[in-house]
Design a protein around this motif. Sequence first.
Motif, PDB file in Angstrom:
ATOM      1  N   VAL A   1      68.345 -73.629  92.420  1.00 34.40           N
ATOM      2  CA  VAL A   1      67.905 -73.146  91.133  1.00 34.40           C
ATOM      3  C   VAL A   1      69.129 -72.786  90.490  1.00 34.40           C
ATOM      4  O   VAL A   1      69.815 -71.743  91.333  1.00 34.40           O
ATOM      5  CB  VAL A   1      67.069 -72.234  91.282  1.00 34.40           C
ATOM      6  CG1 VAL A   1      66.717 -71.698  89.600  1.00 34.40           C
ATOM      7  CG2 VAL A   1      65.487 -72.630  91.755  1.00 34.40           C
TER       8      VAL A   1
ATOM      9  N   MET B   1      65.354 -67.620  87.465  1.00 36.09           N
ATOM     10  CA  MET B   1      65.376 -68.116  88.955  1.00 36.09           C
ATOM     11  C   MET B   1      64.376 -67.703  89.511  1.00 36.09           C
ATOM     12  O   MET B   1      63.495 -68.469  90.379  1.00 36.09           O
ATOM     13  CB  MET B   1      66.782 -67.713  89.494  1.00 36.09           C
ATOM     14  CG  MET B   1      67.137 -67.967  90.889  1.00 36.09           C
ATOM     15  SD  MET B   1      66.635 -66.657  92.319  1.00 36.09           S
ATOM     16  CE  MET B   1      67.563 -65.575  91.738  1.00 36.09           C
TER      17      MET B   1
ATOM     18  N   ARG C   1      60.863 -71.465 103.458  1.00 39.97           N
ATOM     19  CA  ARG C   1      60.975 -72.268 102.219  1.00 39.97           C
ATOM     20  C   ARG C   1      62.228 -71.853 101.736  1.00 39.97           C
ATOM     21  O   ARG C   1      62.056 -70.219 101.244  1.00 39.97           O
ATOM     22  CB  ARG C   1      60.002 -72.500 101.353  1.00 39.97           C
ATOM     23  CG  ARG C   1      58.898 -73.484 102.338  1.00 39.97           C
ATOM     24  CD  ARG C   1      57.524 -73.326 101.406  1.00 39.97           C
ATOM     25  NE  ARG C   1      56.930 -72.513 101.973  1.00 39.97           N
ATOM     26  CZ  ARG C   1      55.803 -71.849 101.218  1.00 39.97           C
ATOM     27  NH1 ARG C   1      55.250 -72.685 100.354  1.00 39.97           N
ATOM     28  NH2 ARG C   1      55.001 -70.587 101.688  1.00 39.97           N
TER      29      ARG C   1
ATOM     30  N   LYS D   1      61.128 -69.303  88.520  1.00 38.18           N
ATOM     31  CA  LYS D   1      61.051 -70.703  89.427  1.00 38.18           C
ATOM     32  C   LYS D   1      60.637 -70.907  90.842  1.00 38.18           C
ATOM     33  O   LYS D   1      59.913 -71.649  91.148  1.00 38.18           O
ATOM     34  CB  LYS D   1      62.328 -71.665  88.906  1.00 38.18           C
ATOM     35  CG  LYS D   1      62.559 -72.098  87.657  1.00 38.18           C
ATOM     36  CD  LYS D   1      63.879 -72.753  87.413  1.00 38.18           C
ATOM     37  CE  LYS D   1      63.923 -73.323  85.889  1.00 38.18           C
ATOM     38  NZ  LYS D   1      65.331 -73.729  85.802  1.00 38.18           N
ATOM     39  N   ALA D   2      61.141 -69.848  91.459  1.00 42.40           N
ATOM     40  CA  ALA D   2      61.021 -69.756  92.945  1.00 42.40           C
ATOM     41  C   ALA D   2      59.394 -69.534  93.116  1.00 42.40           C
ATOM     42  O   ALA D   2      58.578 -69.921  93.803  1.00 42.40           O
ATOM     43  CB  ALA D   2      61.704 -68.493  93.354  1.00 42.40           C
TER      44      ALA D   2
ATOM     45  N   VAL E   1      65.124 -70.954  98.377  1.00 39.35           N
ATOM     46  CA  VAL E   1      65.541 -71.161  96.955  1.00 39.35           C
ATOM     47  C   VAL E   1      66.892 -70.998  96.900  1.00 39.35           C
ATOM     48  O   VAL E   1      67.505 -69.826  97.600  1.00 39.35           O
ATOM     49  CB  VAL E   1      65.021 -70.109  95.944  1.00 39.35           C
ATOM     50  CG1 VAL E   1      65.664 -70.178  94.699  1.00 39.35           C
ATOM     51  CG2 VAL E   1      63.389 -70.419  95.696  1.00 39.35           C
TER      52      VAL E   1
ATOM     53  N   LEU F   1      64.884 -75.488  97.455  1.00 44.45           N
ATOM     54  CA  LEU F   1      64.693 -75.808  96.011  1.00 44.45           C
ATOM     55  C   LEU F   1      66.030 -75.146  95.395  1.00 44.45           C
ATOM     56  O   LEU F   1      66.557 -74.064  95.503  1.00 44.45           O
ATOM     57  CB  LEU F   1      63.538 -74.928  95.213  1.00 44.45           C
ATOM     58  CG  LEU F   1      63.630 -75.096  93.723  1.00 44.45           C
ATOM     59  CD1 LEU F   1      62.867 -76.483  93.260  1.00 44.45           C
ATOM     60  CD2 LEU F   1      62.591 -74.017  93.287  1.00 44.45           C
TER      61      LEU F   1
ATOM     62  N   ILE G   1      64.978 -66.282  99.137  1.00 47.12           N
ATOM     63  CA  ILE G   1      65.952 -66.580  97.846  1.00 47.12           C
ATOM     64  C   ILE G   1      67.287 -66.167  98.421  1.00 47.12           C
ATOM     65  O   ILE G   1      67.721 -65.208  99.093  1.00 47.12           O
ATOM     66  CB  ILE G   1      65.796 -65.821  96.655  1.00 47.12           C
ATOM     67  CG1 ILE G   1      64.628 -66.268  95.984  1.00 47.12           C
ATOM     68  CG2 ILE G   1      66.941 -66.329  95.547  1.00 47.12           C
ATOM     69  CD1 ILE G   1      64.078 -65.352  94.863  1.00 47.12           C
TER      70      ILE G   1
ATOM     71  N   ALA H   1      70.307 -70.458  95.277  1.00 48.48           N
ATOM     72  CA  ALA H   1      70.717 -70.004  93.838  1.00 48.48           C
ATOM     73  C   ALA H   1      72.243 -69.831  93.997  1.00 48.48           C
ATOM     74  O   ALA H   1      72.842 -69.111  94.536  1.00 48.48           O
ATOM     75  CB  ALA H   1      70.100 -68.797  93.517  1.00 48.48           C
TER      76      ALA H   1
END
Length: 255
Positions: free
Chosen positions: A67, A80, A31, A83-84, A33, A65, A9, A35
């Motif tokens: 968010v 958040m 991968r 969702k991650a 996130v 992704l 993140i 934010a």
Amino acid sequence: MSLKDKVAIVTGASRGLGKAIAMGLAQAGARVVVAARSEVVKDKKLPGTISKTVEDIEAAGGTALAVRCDVTDEASVKEMVEKAIAAFGRIDIMVNNAGVAFYYPVAETPLSRWDIVLKVNVNGTFLCSKAVLPTMIAQKSGSIVNISSLAADERDEGTVPTGVAYAVAKAAVDRFCYGLATEVGCHNIAVNNIKPKEPVDTEGMRYWEPDENITKDWVSPEKMVKCVVFLADQDAGGVTGTVSTDEELSNWHGL
Ligand SMILES: NC(=O)c1ccc[n+]([C@@H]2O[C@H](COP(=O)([O-])OP(=O)(O)OC[C@H]3O[C@@H](n4cnc5c(N)ncnc54)[C@H](OP(=O)(O)O)[C@@H]3O)[C@@H](O)[C@H]2O)c1
């Protein structure tokens, strides 16, 4: 360095250093996130959105992704993180990059500005770290990287160019690193702070200092990104509890 199978993140990844870090982590295989608050560009002087960062990561072959998250709001941070986990199943890396400054002297700093600088830099780092800890503790591994600043220790110039509120906030983030690293080492979680030795050319910096004479000495985020990717790959068995500049860390570890 490969971060394949890891999930990261990055807060404040809609522009600036956060976007560069998100892209660097994705390039290393994580991968990511992405934010931040911006879903649309509201001020042409501060371009960048979370979906544009995701678009750029995907165009480079990565996975990300977007968010929306306000790091000062505990409910928004919790959502958040949920969702991650729903999207990627785990969280290995938390980069607390979201930050704001207020460049004026103390006598001209309204309480509301003082509060927001502390809330984004300090509370945001605390809330995001707290929100990912249960997952990292259950996984028995993780890496938290906080983006700090030389402003935390700057004393010799009479004034702190980025404002005293910002300096106080980053000093607190440095102290947070030592405390949290001590607390979570037993769970195999690394906590480190990294700060740029030279000003990094970002949208946020140009917003405050549009003067070409000043910006010509600024550097690209490349060295910071290398350092964050290195720290992201740590656990408590590796590098932890450190507060350093990108220059120092690069020299120490041959990055
Ligand atoms: N650039 C430098 O030379 C330098 C030097 C030392 C330290 N740093 C540190 O590096 C970090 C990034 O700086 P930068 O220069 O890239 O700044 P920037 O270009 O202004 O970007 C700041 C980021 O923080 C996000 N943000 C602000 N408030 C937020 C909130 N409440 N919730 C979530 N995200 C928020 C912004 O996204 P939204 O507006 O979309 O929410 C944006 O993505 C900061 O922590 C800064 O203190 C930078």
